[in-house]
Design a protein around this motif. Structure first.
Motif, mmCIF file in Angstrom:
data_model
loop_
_atom_site.group_PDB
_atom_site.id
_atom_site.type_symbol
_atom_site.label_atom_id
_atom_site.label_comp_id
_atom_site.label_asym_id
_atom_site.label_seq_id
_atom_site.Cartn_x
_atom_site.Cartn_y
_atom_site.Cartn_z
ATOM 1 N N LEU A 45 0.871 -1.172 0.000
ATOM 2 C CA LEU A 45 0.000 0.000 0.000
ATOM 3 C C LEU A 45 0.907 1.221 0.000
ATOM 4 C CD1 LEU A 45 -2.920 0.985 0.166
ATOM 5 C CD2 LEU A 45 -2.714 0.938 2.661
ATOM 6 N N ARG A 73 -4.123 7.571 4.723
ATOM 7 C CA ARG A 73 -2.885 7.836 3.991
ATOM 8 C C ARG A 73 -1.761 8.259 4.930
ATOM 9 N NH1 ARG A 73 -3.371 7.927 -1.362
ATOM 10 N NH2 ARG A 73 -1.439 9.110 -1.579
ATOM 11 N N ASN A 97 2.099 5.369 -0.901
ATOM 12 C CA ASN A 97 1.698 6.769 -0.885
ATOM 13 C C ASN A 97 2.076 7.402 -2.228
ATOM 14 O OD1 ASN A 97 0.796 9.270 0.116
ATOM 15 N ND2 ASN A 97 2.887 9.829 0.690
ATOM 16 N N ASN A 149 -2.497 2.704 6.384
ATOM 17 C CA ASN A 149 -3.826 2.351 5.889
ATOM 18 C C ASN A 149 -4.201 3.293 4.750
ATOM 19 O OD1 ASN A 149 -5.657 4.657 6.982
ATOM 20 N ND2 ASN A 149 -4.429 4.023 8.758
ATOM 21 N N LYS A 150 -5.091 2.807 3.902
ATOM 22 C CA LYS A 150 -5.455 3.536 2.696
ATOM 23 C C LYS A 150 -6.321 4.748 2.994
ATOM 24 C CE LYS A 150 -7.349 2.736 -1.932
ATOM 25 N NZ LYS A 150 -7.930 1.725 -2.849
#
Length: 548
Positions: free
Chosen positions: A254, A434, A256, A430-431
């Motif tokens: 995941l 961010r 950035n 976590n998405k």
């Protein structure tokens, strides 16, 4: 007979000689005084190019993570930011050890290839040398292109700009049912994918829109579909190394990805920049220059005269792509719905404005059968001189457009190894929020002892023993080897490096290397590109032989 042959050879050499001279003129003003005006983006690109250069110097592929510069976060810039077409800045370093001269040579090559690319496109439209000079000048010396190179130092996007004419030439040839159009398109798109993915996505959107229009006009047929299919296969395979790296990292981590609001161009700020002949790094005032804007204004007025020709559609496209970047429109509403990618600023579309405007002017002169020499020379001279002056002024003056520093050769090298980068491509916790996983625990002091393309050596000092988090990324799917105080660490923590440190001084080294999969994918990319170029040259040779 001998004199006639010599004259023909000289005439054929004139365009190449002209392109060399223009390339020099385009490069020198940014390096006057033996210094270059560097920004954060410039540090970013030069650091990643240095990492790749060092790897290739050892006959190795670079790892997916960068261990030279970029705040020493070990971010996956090599993997997420394609570099193959960036070899035009890397190869000179093998022959020129002075960092300033090597950078200047890279810019010269970039300018020469940009000029050659737009010349090849214009030559497809007209054989008039004065119109060709006009088109070259407009595409090369417009303010946005110069700001790409010398104020933003956005080298990936500048290389993509270099390749846009090649892609358009491929599309034109496909639309005109020529057999080699798919080769130009596939090689051009593959080369852009190997340098700047965002430009690739924007270009794909434009091509899709163009083909959708052709479907409604009932011009799209099976042959055109097959050409685009072949071009897609060629493009994907020639960029297989870059695309595979991006997929490998994105599917396992995941990340950035660079984001932010879509900054639009403010007309009042734009007007001030045009009057000041400015190429400053200000997303609210990115522009193509006052002379190109005046040319576009005149061509737009000509739309109401009833004169026909393909120049009309190019003029309309240039107008739409320029006005569409203005703050008049609520672009942020659309930006909020698109989360997988961020354009960041609408000024990026000025690359297409410059291309469309060049085509509009070239086609207008060709189709209206004007007496071209005097008018073309005047416009070309004004565009060139305003562009050169803009670069010289920007290079010479202190500007208020973010971090800028003038560097000589030694300072350029030092800034490469101490370059800054925030959290681009950092692992996220976590998405939704961010939140970057890169955290440095309080009480730990990090000192870089040595940095190389495949290893980073740190000295870590703490006042008491314990487990400490370091702001160094750890990616799934990337091979690491970590050694703390002479002992190999068998299990690394996820997302960022956490270490059990002893009191006082600790020695830590982190290394990584490219996988066998990387070597396989780059072989596919190179072989595909070579085959595409050979096919293109073969067709050109047969066509020339047929004319003779």
């Amino acid at each position: 007979m001998i004199i006639k042959d010599l004259r023909e050879k000289v005439q054929k050499a004139i365009p190449c000689f002209f392109m060399v001279i223009i390339s020099v003129i385009s490069t020198v003003p940014a390096f006057t005084g033996g210094k270059f005006k560097l920004n954060y983006d410039g540090q970013f690109h030069l650091a990643r190019f240095e990492d790749i250069y060092r790897a290739l110097l050892h006959f190795k592929l670079p790892p997916l993570v960068n261990l030279i510069g970029l705040s020493h976060h070990g971010l996956a810039v090599n993997g997420m930011y394609p570099w193959l077409t960036g070899l035009i800045f890397i190869v000179p370093k093998f022959f020129i050890h002075n960092y300033m001269y090597a950078l200047g040579t890279g810019f010269f090559i970039l300018n020469f290839l940009t000029i050659f690319s737009i010349y090849w496109l214009i030559k497809y439209v007209t054989q008039d040398k004065w119109i060709q000079i006009l088109g070259i000048s407009l595409y090369q010396f417009n303010a946005y292109h110069l700001s790409l190179m010398y104020s933003r130092v956005a080298l990936g996007e500048a290389i993509a700009y270099m390749l846009l004419p090649l892609v358009l030439l491929g599309c034109l040839k496909i639309w005109n049912k020529e057999s080699n159009g798919w080769l130009y398109l596939g090689l051009g798109m593959g080369a852009i994918a190997n340098t700047h993915v965002l430009s690739l996505l924007m270009l794909l959107g434009l091509i899709f829109s163009a083909e959708l229009a052709r479907i409604f006009q009932r011009k799209f047929d099976k042959a055109e579909f097959l050409d685009y299919l072949k071009a897609s296969i060629l493009g994907v395979l020639s960029a297989f190394y870059s695309l595979a790296n991006i997929y490998w990292l994105s599917s396992r981590n995941l990340l950035n990805n660079p984001s932010g609001p879509w900054v639009t161009i403010k007309p009042n700020t734009l007007l001030q920049a045009l009057l000041n002949n400015s190429i400053a790094e200000d997303a609210n005032s990115f522009n193509i220059g006052i002379v190109p804007v005046l040319v576009l204004f005149v061509l737009t007025g000509m739309l109401f005269t009833g004169k026909k020709g393909t120049w009309r559609r190019w003029t309309i496209l240039a107008c739409v792509s320029l006005v569409g970047t203005f703050s008049w429109f609520p672009w942020q509403i659309i930006a909020n719905q698109i989360t997988f990618v961020s354009i960041q600023f609408l000024g990026r579309f000025l690359s297409f404005t410059a291309l469309f405007l060049t085509m509009a002017l070239v086609c207008y002169f060709e189709e209206q059968k004007l007496k071209t020499k005097d008018i073309a020379c005047l416009i070309a001279f004004l565009v060139m001189i305003s562009g050169i002056c803009a670069v010289h002024s920007y290079h010479s003056e202190k500007t208020n457009d973010g971090f800028k520093t003038w560097v000589n050769a030694e300072q350029l090298k030092s800034s490469t190894y101490n370059s800054f980068l925030g959290n681009d491509y950092a692992p996220l916790n976590n998405k939704k929020d961010r939140v970057s996983a890169l955290v440095q625990s309080a009480g730990v002091k990090m000192e870089v002892k040595k940095q190389n393309y495949n290893s980073l050596h740190l000295q870590l000092t703490v006042s008491k023993p314990g487990v400490y988090s370091l702001p160094i990324a750890r990616y799934a799917g990337v091979k690491y080897e970590a050694v703390l105080n002479g002992k190999k660490i068998s299990n690394l923590s996820e997302k960022n490096i956490k270490l059990d440190l002893s009191k006082d001084t600790n020695d830590f080294s982190l290394s990584s290397k490219a996988t066998m999969g990387s070597y396989l994918t780059i072989i596919i990319s190179f072989l595909t590109t070579i085959c595409g170029v050979v096919l293109l040259l073969g067709q050109a040779f047969r066509a020339k032989k047929g004319k003779d």
